[in-house]
Scaffold this active site. Structure first.
Site, PDB file in Angstrom:
ATOM      1  N   HIS A  99       4.601  -4.549 -40.903  1.00 50.71           N
ATOM      2  CA  HIS A  99       3.480  -5.015 -41.733  1.00 50.71           C
ATOM      3  C   HIS A  99       3.493  -6.525 -41.811  1.00 50.71           C
ATOM      4  CE1 HIS A  99       7.044  -4.039 -44.093  1.00 50.71           C
ATOM      5  NE2 HIS A  99       6.779  -5.131 -44.798  1.00 50.71           N
ATOM      6  N   HIS A 101       2.647  -9.576 -44.366  1.00 49.48           N
ATOM      7  CA  HIS A 101       2.374  -9.930 -45.758  1.00 49.48           C
ATOM      8  C   HIS A 101       1.333 -11.046 -45.750  1.00 49.48           C
ATOM      9  CE1 HIS A 101       6.105  -8.153 -47.669  1.00 49.48           C
ATOM     10  NE2 HIS A 101       6.527  -8.237 -46.423  1.00 49.48           N
TER      11      HIS A 101
HETATM   12  P1  5GP Z   1       9.454  -5.928 -46.479  1.00 46.47           P
HETATM   13  O1  5GP Z   1      10.602  -6.112 -47.450  1.00 46.47           O
HETATM   14  O2  5GP Z   1       9.712  -4.750 -45.563  1.00 46.47           O
HETATM   15  O3  5GP Z   1       9.059  -7.167 -45.736  1.00 46.47           O
HETATM   16  O4  5GP Z   1       8.193  -5.602 -47.367  1.00 46.47           O
HETATM   17  C1  5GP Z   1       7.950  -4.343 -47.898  1.00 46.47           C
HETATM   18  C2  5GP Z   1       6.920  -4.511 -48.989  1.00 46.47           C
HETATM   19  O5  5GP Z   1       6.329  -3.251 -49.221  1.00 46.47           O
HETATM   20  C3  5GP Z   1       7.504  -5.007 -50.306  1.00 46.47           C
HETATM   21  O6  5GP Z   1       6.854  -6.211 -50.682  1.00 46.47           O
HETATM   22  C4  5GP Z   1       7.228  -3.853 -51.275  1.00 46.47           C
HETATM   23  O7  5GP Z   1       6.858  -4.311 -52.555  1.00 46.47           O
HETATM   24  C5  5GP Z   1       6.099  -3.108 -50.594  1.00 46.47           C
HETATM   25  N1  5GP Z   1       6.098  -1.670 -50.836  1.00 46.47           N
HETATM   26  C6  5GP Z   1       7.141  -0.822 -50.700  1.00 46.47           C
HETATM   27  N2  5GP Z   1       6.755   0.449 -50.950  1.00 46.47           N
HETATM   28  C7  5GP Z   1       5.426   0.382 -51.231  1.00 46.47           C
HETATM   29  C8  5GP Z   1       4.460   1.381 -51.578  1.00 46.47           C
HETATM   30  O8  5GP Z   1       4.747   2.574 -51.675  1.00 46.47           O
HETATM   31  N3  5GP Z   1       3.191   0.965 -51.794  1.00 46.47           N
HETATM   32  C9  5GP Z   1       2.830  -0.360 -51.686  1.00 46.47           C
HETATM   33  N4  5GP Z   1       1.544  -0.665 -51.916  1.00 46.47           N
HETATM   34  N5  5GP Z   1       3.724  -1.329 -51.382  1.00 46.47           N
HETATM   35  C10 5GP Z   1       5.007  -0.958 -51.156  1.00 46.47           C
END
Ligand code: 5GP
Ligand code: ZN
Length: 145
Positions: A99, A101
């Site tokens: 993903h 951000h």
């Molecule tokens: P990463 O740490 O992998 O770069 O980012 C994962 C992001 O996904 C985090 O900012 C976290 O808040 C978000 N996130 C995790 N689980 C969910 C979910 O079930 N729904 C939504 N909308 N965001 C999520």
């Protein structure tokens, strides 16, 4: 079937605040935002990191990222914004479905990506350049992306 929270959202089996979707990507609000309006842009195909996103899906993913970035800037008027992605645990990835951000930024919001910048020694920059270029050339020859 793999357990993946983002696949569940893509399939409609888990709720999310959906902002936009196209054939290959969906954009939702992050449940724990850096700032309100923090967006995640997710390929619909399950892929762990950017390297696994199918080539033919990249343009929909990037277009979705631009469309929601424009809408976020026009609606919330932040003076700046970040687009970033974490790939691999070492880089801070916590959800292993790729993903982007997209998050608003404000003057003096005190959010820091703490960087300890290095300097290249004599010849090292050329060396790193050559190492990476060699793989770009090999991958292009083999049509691997
Ligand atoms: P990463 O740490 O992998 O770069 O980012 C994962 C992001 O996904 C985090 O900012 C976290 O808040 C978000 N996130 C995790 N689980 C969910 C979910 O079930 N729904 C939504 N909308 N965001 C999520
Ligand atoms: Zn997934």
């Amino acid at each position: 079937m793999i357990h993946c929270e983002f696949c569940k959202i893509v399939r409609g089996n888990s709720s999310a605040e959906i902002l936009y979707d196209n054939l290959h990507a969906i954009a939702i609000l992050d449940i724990n935002p850096i700032h309100y309006g923090h967006i995640l842009v997710i390929p619909k195909t399950h892929c762990a990191t950017f390297l696994e996103v199918p080539e033919e899906e990249l343009s929909d993913l990037i277009c979705a990222t631009k469309i929601v970035s424009r809408a976020m800037v026009d609606s919330l008027n932040p003076p700046g914004f970040n687009i970033f992605s974490n790939n691999g645990r070492a880089a801070g990835q916590s959800v292993f479905h790729f993903h982007f951000h997209v998050t608003p930024r404000y003057d003096d919001d005190n959010i820091q990506f703490v960087l300890k910048l290095k300097k290249y020694g004599e010849g090292e920059m050329t060396n790193y350049g050559e190492r990476i270029r060699r793989h770009i050339n090999t991958n292009l020859d083999c049509s691997i992306l």
